[in-house]
Structure formats: structure tokens, C-alpha cells
Design a protein around this motif. Structure first.
Motif, PDB file in Angstrom:
ATOM      1  N   UNK A 197       0.850  -1.184   0.000  1.00  0.00           N
ATOM      2  CA  UNK A 197       0.000   0.000   0.000  1.00  0.00           C
ATOM      3  C   UNK A 197       0.888   1.237   0.000  1.00  0.00           C
ATOM      4  N   UNK A 198       0.490   2.222  -0.794  1.00  0.00           N
ATOM      5  CA  UNK A 198       1.260   3.456  -0.856  1.00  0.00           C
ATOM      6  C   UNK A 198       1.140   4.191   0.478  1.00  0.00           C
ATOM      7  N   UNK A 199       2.259   4.407   1.139  1.00  0.00           N
ATOM      8  CA  UNK A 199       2.264   5.188   2.388  1.00  0.00           C
ATOM      9  C   UNK A 199       2.451   6.639   1.996  1.00  0.00           C
ATOM     10  N   UNK A 200       1.328   7.287   1.720  1.00  0.00           N
ATOM     11  CA  UNK A 200       1.372   8.606   1.098  1.00  0.00           C
ATOM     12  C   UNK A 200       1.080   9.707   2.102  1.00  0.00           C
ATOM     13  N   UNK A 201       1.701  10.840   1.884  1.00  0.00           N
ATOM     14  CA  UNK A 201       1.483  12.010   2.720  1.00  0.00           C
ATOM     15  C   UNK A 201       0.723  13.062   1.922  1.00  0.00           C
ATOM     16  N   UNK A 202      -0.315  13.613   2.527  1.00  0.00           N
ATOM     17  CA  UNK A 202      -1.173  14.605   1.877  1.00  0.00           C
ATOM     18  C   UNK A 202      -1.019  15.953   2.577  1.00  0.00           C
ATOM     19  N   UNK A 203      -0.944  17.002   1.780  1.00  0.00           N
ATOM     20  CA  UNK A 203      -0.849  18.348   2.356  1.00  0.00           C
ATOM     21  C   UNK A 203      -2.172  18.746   2.993  1.00  0.00           C
ATOM     22  N   UNK A 204      -2.095  19.470   4.094  1.00  0.00           N
ATOM     23  CA  UNK A 204      -3.289  19.963   4.786  1.00  0.00           C
ATOM     24  C   UNK A 204      -3.002  21.388   5.251  1.00  0.00           C
ATOM     25  N   UNK A 205      -3.043  22.298   4.278  1.00  0.00           N
ATOM     26  CA  UNK A 205      -2.712  23.692   4.585  1.00  0.00           C
ATOM     27  C   UNK A 205      -3.945  24.549   4.817  1.00  0.00           C
ATOM     28  N   UNK A 206      -5.030  24.233   4.106  1.00  0.00           N
ATOM     29  CA  UNK A 206      -6.265  25.009   4.226  1.00  0.00           C
ATOM     30  C   UNK A 206      -7.380  24.055   4.647  1.00  0.00           C
TER      31      UNK A 206
END
Length: 445
Positions: A197-206
Motif C-alpha cells: 500500500x502506498x504510504x502517502x502524505x497529503x498536504x493539509x494547509x487550508x
């Protein structure tokens, strides 16, 4: 709230967990994450695996979302991607979790055939006891595995296979070979069926957060700001220049304008602006009539006009401002000057086509609570809270209206309100292309 539940307007589209096998998988994952098990044999779960029934059983609506910061999840099926996300604490959580499922759908489909997948949306922080900590929230990493640790075993096996292939004495290392065989029995054939599984990081700026009474944080725009639904002075010192509350109407309007976040409904393309304005006016009439205890069995525009005549002296300025805009949209004439001080101002706007459109529409719903359709679509948390405070006649009208006008065609209702937009691949809908170049294509020189 029973009326909303019966009409599918609350707890609708949840995934039904009804078989002993699925209940046992859920319990294994639940124990893995929280150390608890449910006694329920039949329940429903949302996108994250949260169950309202189990929340009642544990007397804890945050049993998968400790302190409302790092949401845990349990996946029993990839069909959960179609479910709503309940008890949202961050507006970005649903999009992140849905995207994670879609990006790993084939692997998750194989994994959930025999086991549950348990994981967590890991924030940059673990505690938000102070508003300033919100500025430390910058990314979310999705971590997941089955309760049998299939992913971890597969990752370990990949490493051992690499050693077996590259080490000079790998063919003769009985311990290495035995460990590979043991892991293969747990993870399966990783050469034919890879389970990474892709261990992905997502931006959370807004984002919007339910913490501290409700806050909207815009950091990636040209002129950043935080907008609170409570008392801005209670937030203390924050590392941002502009802090507004809902009473700062002029400043919020300028914030929207400086960052090009909104557009007037009457000038937006792809929608029937007059129809939207009429509907907003109808909702204002219904609210005024409900306050007077009048019968709200209004299903036609004629019924609403009758109510409007009855409550004409109780209609707020927002109604009259929208009527001026409707007159301009239908008959032309001089443009009505409606400033941000006017109660009709925010009702006359919609989000512009930017990456922040959903967050802006959510904030507009907060600024225009009488528009019950936009409130329900864009800010369900606030809708449910306000619904509890309405007279029963208004609750009945709103539930019937949403069932009749929205529930039967959600996509159509959204298109009518917000207009056609490019699809996920960025392609313009065919109808727009035809309208632009004609049915026979562009004329070539």
C-alpha cells in the motif's frame, strides 16, 4: 432527527455489517486499534469504519478519533469509499481517506477479501489543546495494514528476497530461506499478487476544523487568514496576521475579494442564477413563516408567494436584497449596489473556481444559514446542529424539500447550484465543447 434518518438525510449510504465473518473482522481491527470489542451483531459503518451504533454502545462518538486529531479507520470493503464520513473534525479527512482508497483500490480489494484493514490518518501533531497548534498541522500521512500484518510481512519478505538474490551465499542460507517460507505463508505470493500500500502524505494547509467552536484556516492564499465562528479574542496570539470572526463582514468580504475566492451568482457561468436566487428567497420566506407558526405545506411557487404575502412585514433585508438582484437578472436595469454590510451580500455569492472552492462554500453556508440547501450540502455538521433548534414545522418542510429536491438527484442539484466543472482528469465536459465550437467541430483555415 428521526425524520432525517428515515428519509436517508442522516446516516444515509452507510455500509451494512451484518454477517458473522464481517463482524469478527471488524472486532479484530477494533481490538487492534482500541483494545475494545463490540457486542453488536448488526451495525452500520461510515467511510472510516465508525459506527453510530457502536458509538452509542461505548458512549463515545470519538472511539476511532481520539481527541479529534488522528482519525483511525477500519476498512471492510472498498465500497466504503461511497459512504459519508461522520463526526468530522477536519474538513480534509474525507477527501484524504477516499483518495487513499481509490489509489490503492485493487490492493485493498484483495486484502479485505479475507481480513480487515486498520490504519490511521497521522497528523503532524497529536494534541490540539491550544489554537496555535493548528499551525503545526501541515500534512497527513496514511498508515494502514491488515490485522494479520500482511503488509508488514510482505515488506519484510521483499527485503529478504532482495538479499536472497544479491548475497553471494543466499542460495545456501538455510535460515534466510526458512524465514522467507514462513513469511510467504502469511503474506501470500508477492511476485504474483503484490500487496504493498502506498504510504502517502497529503498536504493539509487550508481546512475547517471543529476544534475551538469551528475555525477556517486559509494559509496557501495570497492573503492568509483565520476565520472563527466564536470569539476571536479567545484564540489568543496566533502566528497569522488576519484573524476574523463572523461579525467582521466587511473584512471577510475583502478577504474573499483580495484572494479571488468568490463570484456573484448572477454573473456565474453554467448555472440558472435566477432560479437559485428565487430558491434562496423561498427559504427566507419559510423561515419567517415558521417563526410565526404558519402552515408550511408549500410545494409550489404559488404556495410560497402566498406565504410571502402573509409575512411580508417580517421578511428580513436579505430577502429584499435578493429580490433586487433577481429583478436585475431577469429584467436588466441598473445594477443593485449591495455592500458587504447588507445581509443579502453573502447570499449573492458562490465560490469561484479555485482549489479552495469546497472550503469557501462551507464558509458561505455558515454566513448564510437560512439557505438550507447549501447548508445541508456544504456544511452538514452545522445543518444538524441548527436543525435541532428549528420549529417542528420548519424541520418537516426542510426534510421533505431535501428528500424531494436533492436526495433524488444529488449530482443534478450540485450541478444546478455550482455549475459544470472539469472532470477529475481536467477535461471540459462534451456539452461545453459543443457549445463553444458547434456540433461539427472547430472551423479550420
Amino acid at each position: 432527527m428521526k425524520r432525517l434518518i428515515e428519509k436517508g438525510l442522516m446516516f444515509g449510504n452507510l455500509f451494512h455489517v451484518s454477517t458473522p465473518a464481517l463482524v469478527e473482522r471488524y472486532n479484530r481491527a477494533l481490538h487492534h486499534l482500541t483494545g475494545k470489542r463490540t457486542e453488536q451483531s448488526d451495525f452500520h459503518i461510515d467511510l472510516s469504519g465508525f459506527s453510530p451504533e457502536i458509538g452509542d454502545e461505548f458512549d463515545d462518538p470519538l472511539y476511532l478519533n481520539h481527541r479529534g486529531v488522528n482519525r483511525q479507520f477500519i476498512l471492510l470493503s472498498t465500497e466504503q469509499k461511497r459512504c459519508p464520513l461522520l463526526n468530522i473534525k477536519f474538513s480534509t479527512s474525507r477527501a484524504i481517506l477516499k483518495q487513499f482508497i481509490e489509489e490503492n483500490e485493487s490492493q485493498l480489494f484483495a486484502l479485505t477479501a479475507t481480513d480487515a484493514v486498520a490504519g490511521e490518518l497521522v497528523n503532524s501533531v497529536f494534541d490540539i489543546s491550544d489554537p496555535a497548534r493548528l499551525f503545526d498541522v501541515g500534512r497527513v500521512t496514511v498508515e494502514a495494514d491488515t490485522t494479520g500484518r500482511t503488509i508488514a510481512h510482505a515488506d519484510r519478505l521483499h527485503g529478504l528476497v532482495d538479499r536472497f538474490k544479491t548475497e553471494e551465499d543466499g542460495w545456501f542460507d538455510d535460515v534466510l530461506i526458512a524465514e522467507m517460507i514462513g513469511l510467504a505463508q502469511k503474506s501470500g505470493d508477492i511476485t504474483r499478487n503484490p500487496v504493498r500500500l502506498a504510504r502517502k502524505t497529503y498536504a493539509q494547509t487550508d481546512f475547517w476544523t471543529a476544534h475551538f467552536g469551528g475555525l477556517y484556516l486559509f494559509r496557501s492564499v495570497d492573503h492568509p487568514a483565520i476565520i472563527t465562528t466564536g470569539d476571536k479574542d479567545a484564540l489568543g496570539d496566533l502566528p497569522i496576521k488576519y484573524i476574523f470572526d463572523l461579525g467582521d463582514r466587511n473584512r471577510i468580504a475583502k478577504f474573499f475579494d483580495y484572494n479571488d475566492l468568490v463570484e456573484p451568482i448572477v454573473k456565474a457561468r453554467g448555472i440558472d442564477a435566477a432560479a437559485i436566487l428565487r430558491q434562496k428567497m423561498d427559504f427566507i420566506v419559510i423561515d419567517a413563516a415558521a417563526d410565526l407558526g404558519l402552515d408550511l405545506d408549500a410545494r409550489s411557487r404559488g404556495d410560497v408567494r402566498r406565504l410571502a404575502r402573509q409575512v411580508s412585514d417580517r421578511l428580513p433585508r436579505a430577502y429584499h436584497g435578493l429580490r433586487e438582484l433577481l429583478h436585475w437578472a431577469e429584467e436588466g436595469g441598473s445594477w443593485p449596489r449591495i455592500s458587504s454590510d447588507d445581509p443579502a451580500y453573502f447570499y449573492s455569492l458562490r465560490a469561484a473556481d479555485t482549489p479552495h472552492a469546497d472550503l469557501v462554500n462551507m464558509l458561505l453556508a455558515e454566513l448564510c444559514p437560512l439557505d438550507i440547501r447549501q447548508l445541508f450540502i456544504c456544511h452538514k455538521d452545522l445543518f444538524y446542529r441548527l436543525y435541532r433548534t428549528w420549529p417542528d414545522t420548519k424541520r418537516a418542510f426542510v426534510a421533505d424539500f431535501l428528500e424531494r429536491e436533492y436526495q433524488v438527484d444529488k449530482a443534478g442539484a450540485r450541478a444546478a447550484l455550482f455549475g459544470r466543472e472539469p472532470d477529475m482528469a481536467g477535461r471540459t465536459p462534451v456539452e461545453d465543447i459543443v457549445a463553444r465550437v458547434g456540433p461539427w467541430g472547430a472551423v479550420r483555415r
